[in-house]
Enzyme design. Sequence first.
Site, PDB file in Angstrom:
ATOM      1  N   TYR A 121     -11.626  -5.011  -0.157  1.00  0.00           N
ATOM      2  CA  TYR A 121     -10.336  -4.356   0.039  1.00  0.00           C
ATOM      3  C   TYR A 121      -9.326  -5.374   0.559  1.00  0.00           C
ATOM      4  O   TYR A 121      -9.427  -6.552   0.296  1.00  0.00           O
ATOM      5  CB  TYR A 121     -10.480  -3.087   0.892  1.00  0.00           C
ATOM      6  CG  TYR A 121      -9.345  -2.169   0.575  1.00  0.00           C
ATOM      7  CD1 TYR A 121      -9.192  -1.688  -0.721  1.00  0.00           C
ATOM      8  CD2 TYR A 121      -8.374  -1.870   1.501  1.00  0.00           C
ATOM      9  CE1 TYR A 121      -8.106  -0.911  -1.074  1.00  0.00           C
ATOM     10  CE2 TYR A 121      -7.282  -1.089   1.158  1.00  0.00           C
ATOM     11  CZ  TYR A 121      -7.150  -0.623  -0.135  1.00  0.00           C
ATOM     12  OH  TYR A 121      -6.061   0.123  -0.497  1.00  0.00           O
ATOM     13  N   ARG A 174       3.817   0.150  -6.533  1.00  0.00           N
ATOM     14  CA  ARG A 174       4.037  -0.519  -5.245  1.00  0.00           C
ATOM     15  C   ARG A 174       2.668  -0.866  -4.646  1.00  0.00           C
ATOM     16  O   ARG A 174       2.175  -0.212  -3.755  1.00  0.00           O
ATOM     17  CB  ARG A 174       4.821   0.403  -4.299  1.00  0.00           C
ATOM     18  CG  ARG A 174       5.297  -0.270  -3.017  1.00  0.00           C
ATOM     19  CD  ARG A 174       5.456   0.729  -1.888  1.00  0.00           C
ATOM     20  NE  ARG A 174       4.254   1.504  -1.629  1.00  0.00           N
ATOM     21  CZ  ARG A 174       3.252   1.084  -0.857  1.00  0.00           C
ATOM     22  NH1 ARG A 174       3.270  -0.091  -0.284  1.00  0.00           N
ATOM     23  NH2 ARG A 174       2.204   1.857  -0.660  1.00  0.00           N
ATOM     24  N   LYS A 192     -10.673   1.529  -3.098  1.00  0.00           N
ATOM     25  CA  LYS A 192     -10.639   2.663  -2.159  1.00  0.00           C
ATOM     26  C   LYS A 192     -11.880   3.539  -2.315  1.00  0.00           C
ATOM     27  O   LYS A 192     -12.458   3.997  -1.335  1.00  0.00           O
ATOM     28  CB  LYS A 192      -9.400   3.537  -2.428  1.00  0.00           C
ATOM     29  CG  LYS A 192      -8.131   2.981  -1.816  1.00  0.00           C
ATOM     30  CD  LYS A 192      -7.843   3.561  -0.445  1.00  0.00           C
ATOM     31  CE  LYS A 192      -7.119   2.577   0.422  1.00  0.00           C
ATOM     32  NZ  LYS A 192      -5.921   2.992   1.067  1.00  0.00           N
ATOM     33  N   GLU A 264      -2.089   6.907  -4.298  1.00  0.00           N
ATOM     34  CA  GLU A 264      -2.215   5.571  -3.715  1.00  0.00           C
ATOM     35  C   GLU A 264      -1.195   4.616  -4.328  1.00  0.00           C
ATOM     36  O   GLU A 264      -1.129   4.478  -5.552  1.00  0.00           O
ATOM     37  CB  GLU A 264      -3.645   5.066  -4.005  1.00  0.00           C
ATOM     38  CG  GLU A 264      -4.074   3.904  -3.184  1.00  0.00           C
ATOM     39  CD  GLU A 264      -4.135   4.212  -1.699  1.00  0.00           C
ATOM     40  OE1 GLU A 264      -3.616   3.382  -0.932  1.00  0.00           O
ATOM     41  OE2 GLU A 264      -4.679   5.253  -1.291  1.00  0.00           O
ATOM     42  N   ASP A 265      -0.409   3.975  -3.482  1.00  0.00           N
ATOM     43  CA  ASP A 265       0.506   2.919  -3.911  1.00  0.00           C
ATOM     44  C   ASP A 265       1.482   3.343  -5.017  1.00  0.00           C
ATOM     45  O   ASP A 265       1.719   2.606  -5.977  1.00  0.00           O
ATOM     46  CB  ASP A 265      -0.278   1.651  -4.322  1.00  0.00           C
ATOM     47  CG  ASP A 265      -0.853   0.943  -3.098  1.00  0.00           C
ATOM     48  OD1 ASP A 265      -0.522   1.368  -1.979  1.00  0.00           O
ATOM     49  OD2 ASP A 265      -1.615  -0.018  -3.241  1.00  0.00           O
ATOM     50  N   ASP A 287      -2.516   8.393   1.072  1.00  0.00           N
ATOM     51  CA  ASP A 287      -3.045   7.514   2.119  1.00  0.00           C
ATOM     52  C   ASP A 287      -1.948   6.648   2.731  1.00  0.00           C
ATOM     53  O   ASP A 287      -1.980   6.345   3.913  1.00  0.00           O
ATOM     54  CB  ASP A 287      -4.163   6.645   1.541  1.00  0.00           C
ATOM     55  CG  ASP A 287      -4.956   5.969   2.642  1.00  0.00           C
ATOM     56  OD1 ASP A 287      -5.273   6.641   3.634  1.00  0.00           O
ATOM     57  OD2 ASP A 287      -5.242   4.766   2.525  1.00  0.00           O
ATOM     58  N   ASP A 288      -0.961   6.249   1.929  1.00  0.00           N
ATOM     59  CA  ASP A 288       0.111   5.379   2.434  1.00  0.00           C
ATOM     60  C   ASP A 288       0.980   6.119   3.449  1.00  0.00           C
ATOM     61  O   ASP A 288       1.469   5.532   4.409  1.00  0.00           O
ATOM     62  CB  ASP A 288       0.979   4.873   1.276  1.00  0.00           C
ATOM     63  CG  ASP A 288       0.135   4.201   0.210  1.00  0.00           C
ATOM     64  OD1 ASP A 288      -0.552   3.234   0.546  1.00  0.00           O
ATOM     65  OD2 ASP A 288       0.135   4.665  -0.946  1.00  0.00           O
ATOM     66  N   ASN A 429       0.644  -5.226   4.643  1.00  0.00           N
ATOM     67  CA  ASN A 429      -0.456  -5.907   3.936  1.00  0.00           C
ATOM     68  C   ASN A 429       0.073  -6.597   2.691  1.00  0.00           C
ATOM     69  O   ASN A 429       1.103  -6.200   2.164  1.00  0.00           O
ATOM     70  CB  ASN A 429      -1.500  -4.866   3.487  1.00  0.00           C
ATOM     71  CG  ASN A 429      -2.287  -4.320   4.655  1.00  0.00           C
ATOM     72  OD1 ASN A 429      -2.639  -5.058   5.553  1.00  0.00           O
ATOM     73  ND2 ASN A 429      -2.550  -3.025   4.641  1.00  0.00           N
TER      74      ASN A 429
END
Length: 573
Positions: A121, A174, A192, A264-265, A287-288, A429
């Site tokens: 990850y 993103r 993930k 996610e993203d 999750d973000d 990150n």
Amino acid sequence: MENSLKDSVLDFYNENRATEDQGVTPWTVSVASGYNLLRDPHHNKGLAFTEKERDAHYLRGLLPPTVISQDLQVKKLLNNLRQYQVPLQKYMAMMDLQESNENLFYKLLIEHVEELLPVVYTPTVGEACQKYGSIFRRPQGLYITLKEKGKILEVLRNWPETNIQVIVVTDGERILGLGDLGCQGMGIPVGKLSLYSALGGVRPSACLPVTIDVGTNNEKLLNDEFYIGLRQKRATGQEYTELVHEFMTAVKQNYGEKILIQFEDFANHNAFDLLEKYSKTHLVFNDDIQGTASVVLAGIVAALKLVGGTLADHKFLFLGAGEAGTGIAELIALEMSKKTNTTLEDARKKIWLVDSKGLIVSSRKESLQHFKKPWAHEHEPIKDLLDVVKDIKPTALIGTSGVGKTFTKDVVEAMAAINEKPIILALSNPTSQSECTAEEAYTWTEGRAIFASGSPFDPVEYKGNVFVPGQANNAYIFPGFGLGLIMSGTIRVRDDMLLAASEALAAQVTQENFDNGLIYPPFTNIRKISTNIAAKVAEKAYELGLATRLPQPKNLVKYAESCMYNPSYRNYR
């Protein structure tokens, strides 16, 4: 854990009793023997096939004569991985292992989680996504593109597993702090979900990684001959909305009401809208926005034991007002209002956000995106972060900007001048985008900072003291959170469940951890941490009447343990 499996509440998946000699025939589902068995990642054991199994399954001569244990295989692989100097090579070796021997991949990852988490990850997965087209070998996960419009249900049915419990989906717009990586964002759902299985014990076969490819605005990728996605600019508006809606509808139709879908993203403008739209009709989790918020709130609640006072006694300043920043801010405000019985509006006044244009204040309200509006307080505009720190005098400075090196020496020194123990969280990150390094935070505050980051940093020595920086990694929360939802058959996510997860995580920081300046428990105990989080999340779901698996188990921690996938080999008869 293995010992409790025999008399566990319920052997949920009927496949966790790995340590019992109960004899499993690998072809109960599909024919796998001989050469094919060695190439089936779900059942392959490599040199660990016993003499008896080699005879029974036509493996004689297809393997060298030695028989070794799974533990020895783990030791050998770890030695091999440590030979690689380049993290991306380690990542590729781990992906190859996942594709050839699934149980061994998970056993290795679980037993050496602190060493291997940064490989599978963040930060390594970021580089893997950037180069995904070049390192691409076998497809992992499901690719849904504009070409599949009107046929998404059929595409879902092409996936070989039918009992799916969790989907992680991205559109690649993103990826971490790296921007639009299009179809190559697939590395994120794959990574993930490997953590869902390793850390949260969700069966690998129940996990489905998905990338929705609507094109990319990344010119470099569009001109790259090795790019694996659609070569067109991103579809937006109705075309985009319709494709996502067809996907969401097809998922529910194919897998039912209780399938967990983790976004996610996605880029900010879509992430908030999708979460708001589908949280009413689906079991969805971003999750973000939510995972990051939950893990950061846990760190802050734990940090209060070091700085004293309650949440409401402190002021929080964010650099970055996107998904992570506003998500964390909202959850802190929610916890504050619950603990003090004040309104959410009052709680929000203790929290200030800075975006690329400076402090978010009420005079800017008209031009703000809707998710920033609640944070526009009465104050004169201030452009520069240093001036904001000096004016607002926050206890905690939280970076979610995706821009590296923004917590400068002046800014950190100003925090140290205002606070005895400044809380500094550099959460962006991967490591290259971190607002400051651990070394900078400890050095510039003369060793007084309570520091945590999004990506890992090595321990720092300062004036004879060794400081171990915490990592506010979402992997503390989402695997246990997901397990809690799945094992209770929950049908909707509520903010109270996120608060329960935060409190469960903060409660597991020991006095010894605090003495070392840690605000998160060590990752080595992550499966135990996940079971406790799962139990608290499930308990809250039952309390809210959103859990469908009835009756409620008496001991939810034991029940969570019994539900967890175990990667030890099983004996084949």
